[in-house]
Design an enzyme around this catalytic site. Structure first.
Site, mmCIF file in Angstrom:
data_model
loop_
_atom_site.group_PDB
_atom_site.id
_atom_site.type_symbol
_atom_site.label_atom_id
_atom_site.label_comp_id
_atom_site.label_asym_id
_atom_site.label_seq_id
_atom_site.Cartn_x
_atom_site.Cartn_y
_atom_site.Cartn_z
ATOM 1 N N HIS A 1 0.848 -1.193 0.000
ATOM 2 C CA HIS A 1 0.000 0.000 0.000
ATOM 3 C C HIS A 1 0.885 1.245 0.000
ATOM 4 C CE1 HIS A 1 0.581 -0.822 4.410
ATOM 5 N NE2 HIS A 1 0.946 0.441 4.328
HETATM 6 C C1 T46 Z 1 2.733 0.871 6.961
HETATM 7 C C2 T46 Z 1 3.551 -0.353 7.177
HETATM 8 C C3 T46 Z 1 5.010 -0.061 7.319
HETATM 9 C C4 T46 Z 1 -4.683 -0.624 13.281
HETATM 10 O O1 T46 Z 1 -5.817 -0.855 13.734
HETATM 11 N N1 T46 Z 1 -3.945 0.415 13.769
HETATM 12 C C5 T46 Z 1 -2.702 0.710 13.317
HETATM 13 O O2 T46 Z 1 -2.073 1.669 13.799
HETATM 14 C C6 T46 Z 1 -2.148 -0.101 12.265
HETATM 15 C C7 T46 Z 1 -0.770 0.208 11.715
HETATM 16 C C8 T46 Z 1 -2.895 -1.142 11.780
HETATM 17 N N2 T46 Z 1 -4.124 -1.394 12.281
HETATM 18 C C9 T46 Z 1 -4.874 -2.545 11.758
HETATM 19 C C10 T46 Z 1 -5.265 -2.447 10.293
HETATM 20 C C11 T46 Z 1 -5.275 -3.899 9.852
HETATM 21 O O3 T46 Z 1 -6.515 -4.471 10.143
HETATM 22 O O4 T46 Z 1 -4.042 -3.686 11.872
HETATM 23 C C12 T46 Z 1 -4.212 -4.549 10.757
HETATM 24 C C13 T46 Z 1 -2.895 -4.796 10.059
HETATM 25 O O5 T46 Z 1 -2.487 -3.601 9.383
HETATM 26 P P1 T46 Z 1 -1.827 -3.625 7.916
HETATM 27 O O6 T46 Z 1 -2.318 -4.797 7.178
HETATM 28 O O7 T46 Z 1 -2.037 -2.261 7.318
HETATM 29 O O8 T46 Z 1 -0.294 -3.826 8.293
HETATM 30 P P2 T46 Z 1 0.972 -3.754 7.329
HETATM 31 O O9 T46 Z 1 2.082 -4.402 8.061
HETATM 32 O O10 T46 Z 1 0.655 -4.233 5.967
HETATM 33 O O11 T46 Z 1 1.297 -2.167 7.206
HETATM 34 C C14 T46 Z 1 1.713 -1.439 8.342
HETATM 35 C C15 T46 Z 1 0.934 -0.113 8.440
HETATM 36 O O12 T46 Z 1 -0.468 -0.358 8.390
HETATM 37 C C16 T46 Z 1 1.293 0.846 7.329
HETATM 38 O O13 T46 Z 1 0.826 2.147 7.644
HETATM 39 O O14 T46 Z 1 3.199 1.819 6.333
HETATM 40 O O15 T46 Z 1 3.112 -1.169 8.282
#
Ligand code: T46
Length: 136
Positions: free
Chosen positions: A50
């Site tokens: 993303h």
């Molecule tokens: C990024 C990279 C480096 C939350 O509820 N609160 C939060 O602060 C975050 C970061 C995530 N979430 C929830 C959203 C999803 O349901 O946790 C779940 C996993 O998040 P995501 O799939 O977006 O995680 P990554 O590792 O793909 O990405 C993360 C960050 O979301 C993003 O901002 O830049 O790490």
């Protein structure tokens, strides 16, 4: 502005061990509103896929290592985080993917905004469109 860069933190060490301080407006160039960390990542898992519209972030592998693929819509680059004295600062329309997490990796991320799913661009074609529009 759209950019990413490695920030080298000063290690404050003495005979007891090492300490690194990250301070808003000093070695973190934004107001820190949120901190999250990624750990216990299973073997072979890839995360991210993303971009963000407004968010500024600093990612630090405080333990272990992982690799970021960073893509500005024109070129893709690999950045490996291996050391707690290095932070990866990301600002603007950068597509990111994370992979090759070591089993002990603890990736701490400082963020300039509270969590907002509306700030995410999770479709690569829409990301490319946004990059194109941002330049016009
Ligand atoms: C990024 C990279 C480096 C939350 O509820 N609160 C939060 O602060 C975050 C970061 C995530 N979430 C929830 C959203 C999803 O349901 O946790 C779940 C996993 O998040 P995501 O799939 O977006 O995680 P990554 O590792 O793909 O990405 C993360 C960050 O979301 C993003 O901002 O830049 O790490």
């Amino acid at each position: 502005m759209t950019k990413y860069e490695i920030v080298n933190f000063k290690t404050l060490g003495d005979e007891r061990g090492s300490l690194i301080a990250i301070e808003e407006g000093y070695n973190a160039p934004f107001d820190i509103k949120r901190v999250y960390y990624i750990f216990d990542t299973k073997k072979g898992v890839e995360r991210g896929f993303h971009a963000h519209v407004n968010l500024k972030q600093m990612a630090i592998a405080v333990k272990g290592s992982c690799t970021f693929i960073l893509d500005n819509g024109k070129k893709r680059e690999k950045v490996k985080l291996t050391n707690p004295n290095q932070g990866l600062f990301i600002e603007g329309l950068i597509w990111r993917e994370m992979k090759d997490f070591s089993s002990d990796c603890v990736l701490v991320v400082l963020a300039s905004e509270h969590f907002d799913e509306h700030d995410y661009i999770r479709d690569y074609d829409i990301f490319l469109e946004e990059v194109k529009n941002a330049k016009n």
